[in-house]
Enzyme design. Structure first.
Site, short mmCIF file in Angstrom:
data_model
loop_
_atom_site.label_atom_id
_atom_site.label_comp_id
_atom_site.label_asym_id
_atom_site.label_seq_id
_atom_site.Cartn_x
_atom_site.Cartn_y
_atom_site.Cartn_z
CG HIS A 176 10.41 20.00 11.92
ND1 HIS A 176 11.07 20.86 12.77
CD2 HIS A 176 10.95 20.20 10.69
CE1 HIS A 176 11.97 21.55 12.08
NE2 HIS A 176 11.91 21.17 10.82
CG ASP A 218 -14.30 22.40 28.04
OD1 ASP A 218 -15.02 23.42 27.97
OD2 ASP A 218 -14.55 21.36 27.42
CG MET A 226 8.33 28.53 13.17
SD MET A 226 8.08 28.55 11.38
CE MET A 226 7.24 30.10 11.22
CG MET A 241 7.93 23.12 20.93
SD MET A 241 7.78 24.29 22.30
CE MET A 241 6.10 24.86 22.09
CD GLU A 242 6.34 17.75 19.16
OE1 GLU A 242 6.29 18.02 17.97
OE2 GLU A 242 7.30 18.09 19.89
#
Length: 164
Positions: free
Chosen positions: A77, A131, A75, A116-117
């Site tokens: 953008h 990793d 959700m 969120m970014e």
């Protein structure tokens, strides 16, 4: 009680319409960390990991993650980000375990925030370090990931308090 904005009247997922929101400068700062053993700490600090420069690669991964957040968080953008920065700081107080603190800052001028970014960037940075060093020790611990602060937008500013 606050309503969930990502759910429509039928109870299904929707992307919030931000068409009528004001364009403002928005910034978010997020934090994550990864705790490693002394061997990994020395490899990262001395740039001797066989896979290459761990911090440079993780920094690029964090930047790429911020830019691609809308492709993995349904959700979110897609946003024209105006700045992304990734900083590292070692906490050496618990040797022989060492914690690398990760701070990401993301900015835009737009109609919705970049929390969120920033969080995605912090997470991807920690995951990339894992990793690149897991061949040495799979017992690393990725620590808490959280929003430190945000500014801009209708909901106003946020600053995490130390006791939160």
């Amino acid at each position: 009680m606050t309503e969930f904005t990502h759910i429509n009247q039928q109870g299904h997922a929707k992307m919030v319409d931000v068409s009528d929101k004001q364009i403002t400068k928005r910034t978010a700062v997020a934090h994550s960390s990864i705790t490693v053993n002394e061997t990994i700490y020395k490899q990262i600090s001395n740039n001797t990991n066989t896979k290459g420069n761990v911090l440079n690669t993780a920094q690029i991964a964090g930047i790429m993650a911020a830019k691609n957040t809308s492709t993995i968080i349904p959700m979110c953008h897609p946003l024209p980000l105006t700045g992304i920065d990734v900083h590292f700081n070692w906490d050496e107080t618990n040797a022989p375990l060492y914690t690398l603190n990760i701070q990401t800052t993301v900015s835009t001028t737009g109609k919705t925030g970049v929390e969120m970014e920033a969080l995605t960037a912090a997470s991807a940075t920690a995951l990339t370090i894992y990793d690149m060093t897991k061949a040495v020790d799979k017992g690393m611990i990725i620590g808490e990931t959280y929003l430190e602060s945000k500014s801009g937008g209708k909901s106003g500013d946020f600053q995490r308090q130390l006791d939160q």
